[in-house]
Design a protein around this motif. Structure first.
Motif, short mmCIF file in Angstrom:
data_model
loop_
_atom_site.label_atom_id
_atom_site.label_comp_id
_atom_site.label_asym_id
_atom_site.label_seq_id
_atom_site.Cartn_x
_atom_site.Cartn_y
_atom_site.Cartn_z
N PRO A 504 0.80 -1.22 0.00
CA PRO A 504 0.00 0.00 0.00
C PRO A 504 0.83 1.27 0.00
CG PRO A 504 -0.12 -1.12 2.14
CD PRO A 504 0.55 -2.06 1.19
N LEU A 505 2.02 1.21 0.64
CA LEU A 505 2.85 2.42 0.69
C LEU A 505 3.42 2.76 -0.68
CD1 LEU A 505 3.92 4.67 2.41
CD2 LEU A 505 5.85 3.19 3.11
N VAL A 509 2.72 6.37 -2.47
CA VAL A 509 3.80 7.26 -2.89
C VAL A 509 3.73 7.53 -4.39
CG1 VAL A 509 6.31 7.46 -3.15
CG2 VAL A 509 5.35 6.58 -1.02
N PHE A 510 3.56 6.46 -5.18
CA PHE A 510 3.55 6.63 -6.63
C PHE A 510 2.32 7.38 -7.12
CE2 PHE A 510 2.05 4.91 -10.75
CZ PHE A 510 3.03 5.48 -11.57
N VAL A 511 1.12 6.95 -6.69
CA VAL A 511 -0.12 7.56 -7.19
C VAL A 511 -0.24 9.00 -6.70
CG1 VAL A 511 -2.64 7.39 -7.27
CG2 VAL A 511 -1.25 5.32 -7.39
N GLN A 512 0.06 9.25 -5.45
CA GLN A 512 0.01 10.62 -4.92
C GLN A 512 0.92 11.54 -5.73
OE1 GLN A 512 -0.78 12.51 -1.83
NE2 GLN A 512 -2.27 11.10 -0.96
N THR A 513 2.16 11.11 -5.93
CA THR A 513 3.14 11.95 -6.62
C THR A 513 2.75 12.19 -8.07
OG1 THR A 513 4.89 11.09 -5.18
CG2 THR A 513 5.59 12.18 -7.22
N LEU A 514 2.35 11.12 -8.77
CA LEU A 514 2.02 11.25 -10.19
C LEU A 514 0.80 12.14 -10.39
CD1 LEU A 514 2.76 10.29 -13.05
CD2 LEU A 514 1.09 8.46 -12.77
N LEU A 515 -0.25 11.93 -9.60
CA LEU A 515 -1.46 12.75 -9.76
C LEU A 515 -1.19 14.21 -9.40
CD1 LEU A 515 -4.31 10.42 -8.40
CD2 LEU A 515 -3.58 10.78 -10.76
N ARG A 551 -8.51 4.21 -3.50
CA ARG A 551 -8.49 4.96 -2.24
C ARG A 551 -7.58 6.18 -2.34
NH1 ARG A 551 -7.50 -0.31 0.47
NH2 ARG A 551 -9.51 -1.14 1.16
N VAL A 552 -6.41 6.00 -2.95
CA VAL A 552 -5.46 7.10 -3.07
C VAL A 552 -5.99 8.18 -4.01
CG1 VAL A 552 -3.10 7.76 -3.70
CG2 VAL A 552 -3.52 5.58 -2.56
N VAL A 553 -6.64 7.77 -5.10
CA VAL A 553 -7.26 8.75 -6.00
C VAL A 553 -8.23 9.62 -5.22
CG1 VAL A 553 -8.83 9.03 -7.96
CG2 VAL A 553 -6.98 7.36 -8.09
N TYR A 554 -9.00 9.00 -4.35
CA TYR A 554 -9.97 9.76 -3.54
C TYR A 554 -9.26 10.70 -2.57
CZ TYR A 554 -13.52 10.79 -0.03
OH TYR A 554 -14.37 11.44 0.84
N GLU A 555 -8.19 10.22 -1.93
CA GLU A 555 -7.45 11.06 -0.98
C GLU A 555 -6.89 12.31 -1.67
OE1 GLU A 555 -4.43 8.64 0.71
OE2 GLU A 555 -5.82 7.35 1.82
N VAL A 556 -6.39 12.13 -2.87
CA VAL A 556 -5.77 13.24 -3.60
C VAL A 556 -6.82 14.24 -4.09
CG1 VAL A 556 -4.40 13.87 -5.63
CG2 VAL A 556 -3.77 11.87 -4.25
N MET A 563 -13.05 15.25 -11.07
CA MET A 563 -11.76 14.64 -11.38
C MET A 563 -11.75 13.18 -10.96
SD MET A 563 -8.76 14.96 -12.73
CE MET A 563 -8.11 16.64 -12.78
N ILE A 564 -12.31 12.89 -9.79
CA ILE A 564 -12.39 11.50 -9.35
C ILE A 564 -13.18 10.67 -10.37
CG2 ILE A 564 -13.30 9.94 -7.58
CD1 ILE A 564 -12.89 12.15 -5.53
N ALA A 565 -14.32 11.21 -10.82
CA ALA A 565 -15.17 10.47 -11.76
C ALA A 565 -14.45 10.19 -13.07
CB ALA A 565 -16.45 11.26 -12.01
N VAL A 566 -13.76 11.18 -13.62
CA VAL A 566 -13.10 10.97 -14.92
C VAL A 566 -11.87 10.07 -14.79
CG1 VAL A 566 -13.98 13.12 -15.91
CG2 VAL A 566 -11.77 13.14 -14.76
#
Length: 754
Positions: A504-505, A509-515, A551-556, A563-566
């Motif tokens: 999960p970490l 890290v990856f999804v948060q940074t990339l988005l 989950r990370v998409v939602y957090e960001v 943006m979440i929907a698309v």
């Protein structure tokens, strides 16, 4: 040839009577030479307008001479009687033509019923019934036909919706022909109406709560459609069958028509019920207005007056026929005959369920069905965007003193959220009074937890900085994998050799940074998903991984629902996540705070539609491949080289086998998606019911109302697919042991096709 003149008979400036008489004379002369050509032109118009969704095979069957007249009656239902009068005049001049026309109409009716085109069949029955008034069809034979219709209610082991349709076809024709039939065959009609009343009393109406717009019957009752029509017919009978809205041009030709020879209808037996029969579902009559709502204008017919039924039927047909052409639709509605005698705008609004009724709908939000609230939000936000988002928001300040989970504040919040999609955040903030700030949408900015130096102690902070530099320097996927290898896995002591089990970490890290780096626009985000697609697929290989990506998409992007929907939509399309993962995510505890939000259900329904389209696409490929193989077999009959044909068949047969496996796999995924959705609904609702019972709390909270109506919405919006798996759902989920609050929804749905 005067086919075009027949279509426009009602639009000429000359008197209707002279037009009809003149056209009848011209057509009588033209029929021997041009009948087929005229009919072909008019039938083509009908098919394009009414049977756009039918197969070519079906449409070819429907191209029959009877549509020469009923084409325009279908597209212009309020002028049906004009065309029946024309048929009457032609029958008076040419008896053989009249007989041919009646026989063709019956053939057409049988064909419509055979291919499940019940809405079109209703118009044919109505057309036939009005031919009695025009002395084309003998009244006794029409009564005999209706007796056969009503007799369907005595059939055993048939769905109620079958009986309902035949009953509706009978009752809905009586405003046109009831008086004539009652004068000629009063005893038989009394018997038919008595049988009708008996059937309506024993009908099951379990489905009604699922279809009602409001949970309260004040100020206007929400009647089931057959019950309402029966009340209207009873009042019509009480008024001696006197109806004041239908145009009846044949009265001007009574001296001619009464001399005409009449035809008996050919014997008509309703086709038997089969497994392929798909009948129209029941409905509830939408009511918003009565005569008190427009005291200064023309009086609105009462809800149980047959004029109300006729007007609503005609307006509904106009909308259904012209909804793709807005200007044409508006012109047809506003030029509706007799518009000076009725409050037309109120009738149109009631059929469209929007426009001037905004304030009334807002006041009744507390009892409005959640699906209807969705539609109200969609329409009202688009309406505001066309008028620079101007609205007297202060008039709705009562919502500010209510719990934010109540319908009114939630509605205003969702409208403002949707308006922001159609504009931008600051614009919405500027137009809404400061007192509404609690309902105003949040600033749709990205929340990047590794961007604040105060979070240096967060696990993965250093790796996030390295990733940021690498991505900005256009790092390859391999370089990204190399950096992520150093991220520890909080789920285990030692990662595997490759370092790519569910971690999960790593995902965070990856999804948060990339988005965060791609946050500038939708396009930037899509490009980022495409460039690092391999990394996403590897990190989200397991079900847990897919769920954590969401989950990370939602957090960001929790402050930016669109943006979440698309992004979720794009991730499904690119197979980073699957539909079942999205369903599990929506029902997860992390989204509990937003569970009743509009965008959550927008995502879920979009996900279901994607799965359904996927199954249909593969099924279509399979059918096309089978058709190609069939064509090859047909060519083989005229080909002497059988060995060559066998060589050609081989690849196609292998392709068919592969596609059949893909179809079965896709259908299994589709069924599993609905199983996940229904199972999670049941779990959430059961937990709520137990919690309320244990704590002595009222079950019917705003959350419960929203949740149970969302379950109803799933059933109704995707009923055709769900019907395929009903046995599985009933055996595994909706069992007799389930709480009656939840089971009632399933039973209501089953009753729609019972």
């Amino acid at each position: 040839m005067n086919g075009g003149r027949a279509v426009t008979v009602c639009s000429s400036n000359s008197s209707l009577e002279s037009n009809l008489e003149g056209l009848a004379g011209v057509l009588e002369a033209d029929l021997p030479n041009y009948k087929s050509k005229i009919l072909r032109i008019l039938c083509t118009v009908y098919v394009l307008s009414c049977y756009a969704v039918a197969s070519c095979h079906t449409m070819n069957k429907l191209l029959t001479p009877c549509f020469f007249f009923c084409v325009s009656a279908r597209l212009l239902p309020e002028k049906l009687t004009v065309y029946t009068t024309l048929v009457g005049l032609l029958n008076a001049r040419n008896y053989n033509f009249g007989g041919e026309f009646v026989e063709a109409m019956i053939r057409q009716l049988k064909e419509c019923l055979k291919v499940n085109m019940y809405n079109e069949a209703v118009h044919l029955v109505r057309f036939l019934s009005d031919l009695v008034n025009c002395h084309v069809i003998a009244a006794p034979s029409m009564v005999a036909m209706f007796e056969n219709f009503v007799s369907v209610t005595q059939e055993e082991d048939v769905p109620q919706v079958r009986c309902d349709w035949y009953m509706f076809a009978f009752l809905s024709s009586l405003p046109w022909v009831g008086k004539e039939l009652y004068e000629k065959k009063d005893a038989e009609m009394d018997r038919l109406l008595s049988q009708t009343e008996s059937y309506l009393k024993r009908r099951q109406k379990i489905h009604v709560p699922m279809l009602q717009v409001w949970t309260a019957d004040k100020p206007h009752p929400q009647e089931e459609y057959l019950d309402c029509l029966w009340s209207q017919i009873q009042k019509l009978k009480k008024d001696r069958w006197q109806e004041r809205h239908i145009l009846r041009p044949y009265l001007a030709f009574d001296s001619i028509l009464c001399e005409a020879l009449q035809h008996n209808l050919p014997p008509f037996t309703p086709p038997p019920h089969t497994e392929d029969s798909v009948y129209p579902m029941p409905r509830v009559i939408f009511r918003m207005f009565d005569y008190t709502d427009d005291p200064e204008g023309p009086v609105m017919p009462g809800s149980h007056s047959v004029e109300r039924f006729v007007i609503e039927e005609n307006l509904h047909c106009i909308i259904k026929s012209h909804w793709k052409e807005r200007k044409t639709c508006a012109a047809q509605l506003l030029s509706y005959p007799g518009n000076n005698k009725i409050p037309l705008n109120y009738h149109i609004v009631e059929k469209l369920q929007l426009a001037q009724a905004t304030e009334m709908l807002y006041m009744r939000l507390d009892t409005m069905n959640t699906t209807c609230v969705d539609r109200f939000i969609n329409w009202f936000s688009h309406h505001l965007s066309n008028f620079q988002f101007r609205w007297s928001w202060e008039d709705w300040s009562d919502c500010l003193t209510q719990d934010l989970e109540k319908p009114k504040p939630k509605f205003v919040r969702e409208v403002l959220e949707k308006c922001m999609r159609l504009s931008y955040h600051q614009r919405i903030i500027d137009i809404v009074p400061a007192s509404f700030s609690v309902l105003s949408p949040a600033n749709p900015v990205c929340i990047y937890k590794y961007g604040d130096e105060s979070n240096r102690s967060l696990p993965g902070y250093t790796v996030a900085l390295c990733l940021t530099i690498a991505i900005k320097n256009k790092a390859s996927n391999d370089e990204i994998f190399s950096i992520l290898k150093d991220v520890p896995n909080p789920n285990q002591d030692d990662d595997d050799d490759e370092g790519f089990t569910f971690n999960p970490l790593k995902i965070e890290v990856f999804v948060q940074t990339l988005l965060h780096l791609a946050a500038k626009s939708f396009s930037h985000s899509f490009s980022a998903l495409a460039k690092f697609h391999e990394v996403f697929k590897t990190l989200a290989e397991s079900d847990e991984g897919k769920l954590h990506v969401l989950r990370v998409v939602y957090e960001v992007w929790k402050n930016h629902p669109q943006m979440i929907a698309v992004l979720v939509d794009k991730m499904i399309r690119t197979q980073i996540v699957d539909c079942a993962a999205v369903a599990n995510w929506i029902f997860s505890s992390e989204l509990a705070h937003d569970f009743t939000r509009f965008y959550i259900w927008e995502i879920l329904h979009s996900t279901i539609r994607k799965m359904n389209k996927h199954v249909l696409k593969i099924h279509k490929e399979l059918e096309e491949t089978k058709a190609r193989l069939a064509r090859q077999h047909k060519r083989r009959d005229s080909d002497d080289d059988d060995r060559s044909s066998d060589r050609e068949d081989g690849p196609l047969e292998e392709q068919i086998e592969r596609l059949q496996e893909k179809v079965e796999s896709a259908q299994s995924e589709q069924k599993n998606l609905f199983l996940v959705i229904f199972q999670r609904f049941i779990m959430l609702l059961t937990e709520h019911l137990v919690r309320c019972e244990t704590g002595g709390i009222d079950v019917f909270t705003p959350w419960y109302k929203s949740c149970i109506e969302r379950l109803q919405q799933i059933f109704l919006q995707h009923h055709q697919i769900i019907q395929q798996y009903m046995v599985t759902f009933e055996n595994l989920l909706f069992t007799a042991e389930l709480d009656h609050h939840i089971l009632a929804v399933f039973q209501q749905f089953c009753a729609l096709q019972a």
